[in-house]
Design a protein around this motif. Structure first.
Motif, PDB file in Angstrom:
ATOM      1  N   GLY A  34      32.521  47.062  31.692  1.00 44.73           N
ATOM      2  CA  GLY A  34      32.553  45.683  32.180  1.00 44.73           C
ATOM      3  C   GLY A  34      31.194  45.148  32.594  1.00 44.73           C
ATOM      4  O   GLY A  34      30.552  45.694  33.497  1.00 44.73           O
ATOM      5  N   GLY A  36      30.559  42.274  34.080  1.00 46.13           N
ATOM      6  CA  GLY A  36      30.756  41.155  35.007  1.00 46.13           C
ATOM      7  C   GLY A  36      29.679  41.244  36.082  1.00 46.13           C
ATOM      8  O   GLY A  36      28.708  41.995  35.956  1.00 46.13           O
ATOM      9  N   GLY A  38      29.708  42.553  39.092  1.00 52.28           N
ATOM     10  CA  GLY A  38      29.584  43.856  39.738  1.00 52.28           C
ATOM     11  C   GLY A  38      28.953  44.891  38.818  1.00 52.28           C
ATOM     12  O   GLY A  38      28.027  45.614  39.218  1.00 52.28           O
ATOM     13  N   GLU A  57      30.890  46.268  27.350  1.00 52.57           N
ATOM     14  CA  GLU A  57      31.589  45.011  27.635  1.00 52.57           C
ATOM     15  C   GLU A  57      32.516  44.651  26.469  1.00 52.57           C
ATOM     16  O   GLU A  57      32.108  44.683  25.316  1.00 52.57           O
ATOM     17  N   ARG A  58      33.726  44.274  26.827  1.00 52.32           N
ATOM     18  CA  ARG A  58      34.731  43.911  25.819  1.00 52.32           C
ATOM     19  C   ARG A  58      34.351  42.651  25.047  1.00 52.32           C
ATOM     20  O   ARG A  58      34.520  42.568  23.841  1.00 52.32           O
ATOM     21  N   ARG A  65      33.286  32.886  26.487  1.00 51.21           N
ATOM     22  CA  ARG A  65      34.416  32.269  27.194  1.00 51.21           C
ATOM     23  C   ARG A  65      33.903  31.691  28.510  1.00 51.21           C
ATOM     24  O   ARG A  65      32.893  32.166  29.046  1.00 51.21           O
ATOM     25  N   HIS A  72      30.075  30.762  45.775  1.00 49.37           N
ATOM     26  CA  HIS A  72      29.447  30.818  47.096  1.00 49.37           C
ATOM     27  C   HIS A  72      29.060  32.257  47.374  1.00 49.37           C
ATOM     28  O   HIS A  72      29.881  33.166  47.239  1.00 49.37           O
ATOM     29  N   ARG A 137      27.005  30.210  38.275  1.00 49.54           N
ATOM     30  CA  ARG A 137      27.399  31.552  37.841  1.00 49.54           C
ATOM     31  C   ARG A 137      26.623  32.011  36.600  1.00 49.54           C
ATOM     32  O   ARG A 137      26.211  33.149  36.504  1.00 49.54           O
ATOM     33  N   VAL A 158      36.671  49.208  26.438  1.00 53.91           N
ATOM     34  CA  VAL A 158      37.041  50.560  26.862  1.00 53.91           C
ATOM     35  C   VAL A 158      38.567  50.645  26.879  1.00 53.91           C
ATOM     36  O   VAL A 158      39.241  49.761  27.436  1.00 53.91           O
ATOM     37  N   ASP A 187      35.749  46.625  35.307  1.00 55.61           N
ATOM     38  CA  ASP A 187      36.353  45.834  34.233  1.00 55.61           C
ATOM     39  C   ASP A 187      37.396  44.838  34.735  1.00 55.61           C
ATOM     40  O   ASP A 187      38.333  44.501  34.013  1.00 55.61           O
ATOM     41  N   ASP A 351      36.629  43.553  41.330  1.00 60.03           N
ATOM     42  CA  ASP A 351      38.016  43.132  41.096  1.00 60.03           C
ATOM     43  C   ASP A 351      38.870  44.255  40.506  1.00 60.03           C
ATOM     44  O   ASP A 351      40.091  44.219  40.582  1.00 60.03           O
ATOM     45  N   GLY A 361      36.205  32.995  49.261  1.00 58.44           N
ATOM     46  CA  GLY A 361      34.953  33.157  48.500  1.00 58.44           C
ATOM     47  C   GLY A 361      34.337  34.534  48.706  1.00 58.44           C
ATOM     48  O   GLY A 361      33.145  34.653  48.996  1.00 58.44           O
ATOM     49  N   GLY A 363      35.288  37.571  46.579  1.00 58.63           N
ATOM     50  CA  GLY A 363      35.415  38.533  45.477  1.00 58.63           C
ATOM     51  C   GLY A 363      34.079  38.960  44.893  1.00 58.63           C
ATOM     52  O   GLY A 363      33.808  40.161  44.728  1.00 58.63           O
ATOM     53  N   ALA A 364      33.232  37.996  44.569  1.00 60.91           N
ATOM     54  CA  ALA A 364      31.934  38.339  43.983  1.00 60.91           C
ATOM     55  C   ALA A 364      31.047  39.009  45.024  1.00 60.91           C
ATOM     56  O   ALA A 364      30.312  39.954  44.719  1.00 60.91           O
ATOM     57  N   ASN A 365      31.136  38.528  46.252  1.00 62.91           N
ATOM     58  CA  ASN A 365      30.322  39.127  47.320  1.00 62.91           C
ATOM     59  C   ASN A 365      30.634  40.607  47.481  1.00 62.91           C
ATOM     60  O   ASN A 365      29.732  41.440  47.597  1.00 62.91           O
ATOM     61  N   ARG A 427      37.173  29.428  54.351  1.00 60.65           N
ATOM     62  CA  ARG A 427      36.163  29.977  53.460  1.00 60.65           C
ATOM     63  C   ARG A 427      34.955  30.528  54.212  1.00 60.65           C
ATOM     64  O   ARG A 427      34.453  31.595  53.910  1.00 60.65           O
TER      65      ARG A 427
HETATM   66  C1  LIG Z   1      38.175  30.008  40.584  1.00 65.40           C
HETATM   67  C2  LIG Z   1      37.428  31.133  41.204  1.00 65.40           C
HETATM   68  C3  LIG Z   1      36.420  30.888  42.105  1.00 65.40           C
HETATM   69  C4  LIG Z   1      35.748  31.939  42.713  1.00 65.40           C
HETATM   70  N1  LIG Z   1      34.769  31.671  43.631  1.00 65.40           N
HETATM   71  C5  LIG Z   1      34.166  32.696  44.262  1.00 65.40           C
HETATM   72  C6  LIG Z   1      33.128  32.441  45.238  1.00 65.40           C
HETATM   73  O1  LIG Z   1      32.765  31.290  45.503  1.00 65.40           O
HETATM   74  N2  LIG Z   1      32.548  33.513  45.851  1.00 65.40           N
HETATM   75  C7  LIG Z   1      32.938  34.807  45.568  1.00 65.40           C
HETATM   76  O2  LIG Z   1      32.391  35.758  46.177  1.00 65.40           O
HETATM   77  N3  LIG Z   1      33.886  35.069  44.636  1.00 65.40           N
HETATM   78  C8  LIG Z   1      34.495  34.065  43.981  1.00 65.40           C
HETATM   79  N4  LIG Z   1      35.442  34.333  43.035  1.00 65.40           N
HETATM   80  C9  LIG Z   1      35.768  35.730  42.682  1.00 65.40           C
HETATM   81  C10 LIG Z   1      34.772  36.335  41.695  1.00 65.40           C
HETATM   82  O3  LIG Z   1      34.662  35.521  40.549  1.00 65.40           O
HETATM   83  C11 LIG Z   1      35.212  37.739  41.271  1.00 65.40           C
HETATM   84  O4  LIG Z   1      35.636  38.469  42.389  1.00 65.40           O
HETATM   85  C12 LIG Z   1      34.046  38.495  40.606  1.00 65.40           C
HETATM   86  O5  LIG Z   1      33.703  37.869  39.391  1.00 65.40           O
HETATM   87  C13 LIG Z   1      34.423  39.951  40.362  1.00 65.40           C
HETATM   88  O6  LIG Z   1      33.386  40.595  39.668  1.00 65.40           O
HETATM   89  P1  LIG Z   1      33.704  41.900  38.800  1.00 65.40           P
HETATM   90  O7  LIG Z   1      32.402  42.327  38.223  1.00 65.40           O
HETATM   91  O8  LIG Z   1      34.461  42.875  39.610  1.00 65.40           O
HETATM   92  O9  LIG Z   1      34.694  41.423  37.677  1.00 65.40           O
HETATM   93  P2  LIG Z   1      34.506  40.294  36.499  1.00 65.40           P
HETATM   94  O10 LIG Z   1      33.424  39.380  36.933  1.00 65.40           O
HETATM   95  O11 LIG Z   1      35.858  39.830  36.268  1.00 65.40           O
HETATM   96  O12 LIG Z   1      33.961  41.170  35.292  1.00 65.40           O
HETATM   97  C14 LIG Z   1      34.752  42.093  34.593  1.00 65.40           C
HETATM   98  C15 LIG Z   1      34.160  42.279  33.201  1.00 65.40           C
HETATM   99  O13 LIG Z   1      34.824  43.352  32.545  1.00 65.40           O
HETATM  100  C16 LIG Z   1      35.084  42.994  31.207  1.00 65.40           C
HETATM  101  N5  LIG Z   1      36.197  43.829  30.739  1.00 65.40           N
HETATM  102  C17 LIG Z   1      37.509  43.685  31.013  1.00 65.40           C
HETATM  103  N6  LIG Z   1      38.212  44.663  30.441  1.00 65.40           N
HETATM  104  C18 LIG Z   1      37.329  45.446  29.784  1.00 65.40           C
HETATM  105  C19 LIG Z   1      37.452  46.631  29.006  1.00 65.40           C
HETATM  106  N7  LIG Z   1      38.623  47.197  28.793  1.00 65.40           N
HETATM  107  N8  LIG Z   1      36.330  47.189  28.483  1.00 65.40           N
HETATM  108  C20 LIG Z   1      35.110  46.621  28.693  1.00 65.40           C
HETATM  109  N9  LIG Z   1      34.941  45.487  29.416  1.00 65.40           N
HETATM  110  C21 LIG Z   1      36.024  44.917  29.980  1.00 65.40           C
HETATM  111  C22 LIG Z   1      35.384  41.513  31.292  1.00 65.40           C
HETATM  112  O14 LIG Z   1      35.232  40.899  30.017  1.00 65.40           O
HETATM  113  C23 LIG Z   1      34.346  41.064  32.304  1.00 65.40           C
HETATM  114  O15 LIG Z   1      33.113  40.736  31.704  1.00 65.40           O
HETATM  115  C24 LIG Z   1      36.105  33.282  42.408  1.00 65.40           C
HETATM  116  C25 LIG Z   1      37.104  33.525  41.467  1.00 65.40           C
HETATM  117  C26 LIG Z   1      37.767  32.467  40.877  1.00 65.40           C
HETATM  118  C27 LIG Z   1      38.860  32.768  39.896  1.00 65.40           C
END
Ligand SMILES: Cc1cc2nc3c(=O)[nH]c(=O)nc-3n(C[C@H](O)[C@H](O)[C@H](O)COP(=O)(O)OP(=O)(O)OC[C@H]3O[C@@H](n4cnc5c(N)ncnc54)[C@H](O)[C@@H]3O)c2cc1C
Length: 428
Positions: A34, A36, A38, A57-58, A65, A72, A137, A158, A187, A351, A361, A363-365, A427
């Protein structure tokens, strides 16, 4: 963080090891599922301390997309990014943050101010320990990818893994495999790695639905902005539908900031815009669940316009003036706490383990916080043995579960207290 292997890897060595695709000479190789926020932050941090990393990355490309617009970020992200990014990239991050938000305002649909919280003007909103800012973002993602082109492998979904005496074998959808000493499932909410590692973990659909869109700031749309919207984040409450908005005006245009601070990095321009989120249960959006799932951006935009039809005319116009093709649906999901599990050669972050409602706000933090903590645990492991690796993973997981699931609970509570995700009241 004390770098355990500070010796930089030369590009020649790097390429050779990448081709071999496995650990050599007792050196650690980490596979991340993944790319993303994180997973990318983790890759930056590992690279910085000289640990080899490959991110699988998938998606077939970084822009295939919509991934959202405004995020935030707070001190959890500030400290994590400072730890993981090379100093020049961190400076570039600070230069491309959003203009400071002075106030958080809750208003009625008719623009009556119900509640206001003024920011602490004595704190530097861009310093790591007091960070409180919005980011675009895409800019953040581009920054997190910088210097990792040879490490990020797109189109590599994966599908699972197998652990053997030598480490982990990662499996891909195309039938290929790769080896690593440690696999990190970054992921996302539907994590494949989590499903295999913790098949009992539950991620609940809270029923909250969020129509997410953006309206570019032009002379016409600027004139429509109620005063509160210029001051910072706003939430409009009333009825079954909530509306949240945040302005994004970056301190410095990303291409100019990159040219000044890191000319080898290409950042895309970021327009000034108003991010808006229409939030409700599916039934309050006037659409069946099955309709929402199938709806294209134009249909989602039409639903958003209908959902705010009783709001003040300026708000209606702002939503109507959006870039229609940028509208998308976010289904709000929340993870249940998973009791401690035995640590091993596979772990999770972001996530993938603690998905949460966006109501605070967080999840990303927390995803970025996880990345920095895992880097630190790996850097501080006592030796090169598999036992030390598993010990470091265990130390990371113990702390991550605590703050990660605390953040999930706080986000869920915020959502419940407000009755819907839309008011985003708690928030900050
Ligand atoms: C509308 C909205 C607003 C938000 N606003 C905020 C905010 O203001 N502040 C904040 O802190 N958080 C916010 N969040 C939450 C934040 O976006 C997520 O918590 C954060 O993106 C999580 O990061 P991650 O790296 O764990 O996962 P993701 O960013 O979801 O990345 C996961 C990656 O894994 C890839 N993947 C999936 N399956 C596979 C696989 N099998 N093999 C390989 N790759 C794969 C995906 O394509 C993706 O690129 C918001 C969320 C939403 C929906």
């Amino acid at each position: 963080m004390t770098p355990r292997r500070a010796r930089p890897i030369t590009p020649a060595e790097d390429g050779k090891k990448a081709r071999m695709g496995e650990a050599r000479n007792g050196e650690l190789r980490v596979a991340v599922a993944g790319a993303g926020l994180g997973g990318l932050c983790l890759a930056q941090g590992l690279r910085r301390i000289g640990i080899e990393v490959d991110v699988y990355e998938r998606d077939t490309g970084p822009d295939i997309r919509p991934q959202g617009y405004r995020l935030h970020l707070d001190a959890r992200a500030g400290l994590a990014l400072e730890r993981c990014l090379p100093p020049r990239l961190f400076e570039l991050f600070q230069a491309t943050c959003g203009q400071p938000s002075r106030r958080f305002t809750v208003l009625s649909r008719r623009l009556r101010v119900l509640h206001e919280v003024t920011g602490d003007s004595g704190q530097d909103p861009y310093a790591p320990g007091t960070l409180s800012t919005s980011v675009h973002r895409r800019t953040l993602r581009e920054l997190l990818c910088a210097g990792l082109a040879d490490r990020i492998h797109h189109g590599r979904a994966v599908t699972g893994y197998a652990i053997d005496g030598q480490g982990v074998q990662v499996r891909f959808a195309d039938g290929d495999t790769a080896r690593a000493d440690l696999l990190v499932g970054a992921d996302g909410v539907h994590s494949t790695v989590r499903r295999q590692l913790l098949p009992h973990a539950v991620v609940e659909d809270t029923g909250g639905r969020c129509l997410y869109g953006r309206t570019l700031l032009t002379d016409r749309t600027r004139a429509l902005l109620p005063a509160a919207l210029l001051e910072g984040f706003t939430a409009f409450v009333g009825g079954g539908v909530g509306l949240a908005t945040g302005l994004v005006r970056l301190r410095e245009q990303p291409p100019a900031a990159a040219a000044r601070l890191a000319p080898e990095i290409r950042l895309s321009p970021a327009p000034d815009y108003l991010m808006w989120a229409v939030t409700a249960r599916a039934r309050d959006l006037g659409a069946a669940e099955s309709e929402l799932e199938k709806a294209d951006p134009a249909a989602l935009h039409a639903l958003a316009c209908r959902a705010v039809r009783t709001f003040h005319a300026d708000l209606r116009e702002l939503v109507a003036a959006a870039e229609v093709e940028q509208t998308f649906l976010a289904v709000i999901r929340s993870a249940e706490r998973v009791p401690a599990w035995p640590p091993g050669r596979v772990t999770l972050l972001g996530d993938a383990i603690h998905a949460m409602s966006p109501a605070r706000g967080s999840g990303a933090n927390t995803a970025l916080q996880d990345a920095a903590l895992l880097c630190r645990a790996l850097a501080e492991r006592r030796d090169d043995s598999p036992a030390a690796l598993v010990g470091a993973v265990g130390a990371y997981e113990e702390r991550m579960r605590d703050y990660g699931f605390a953040a999930v609970a706080a986000s869920r509570e915020a959502e419940k207290r407000t009755g819907r995700v839309g008011s985003w009241l708690f928030r900050r």
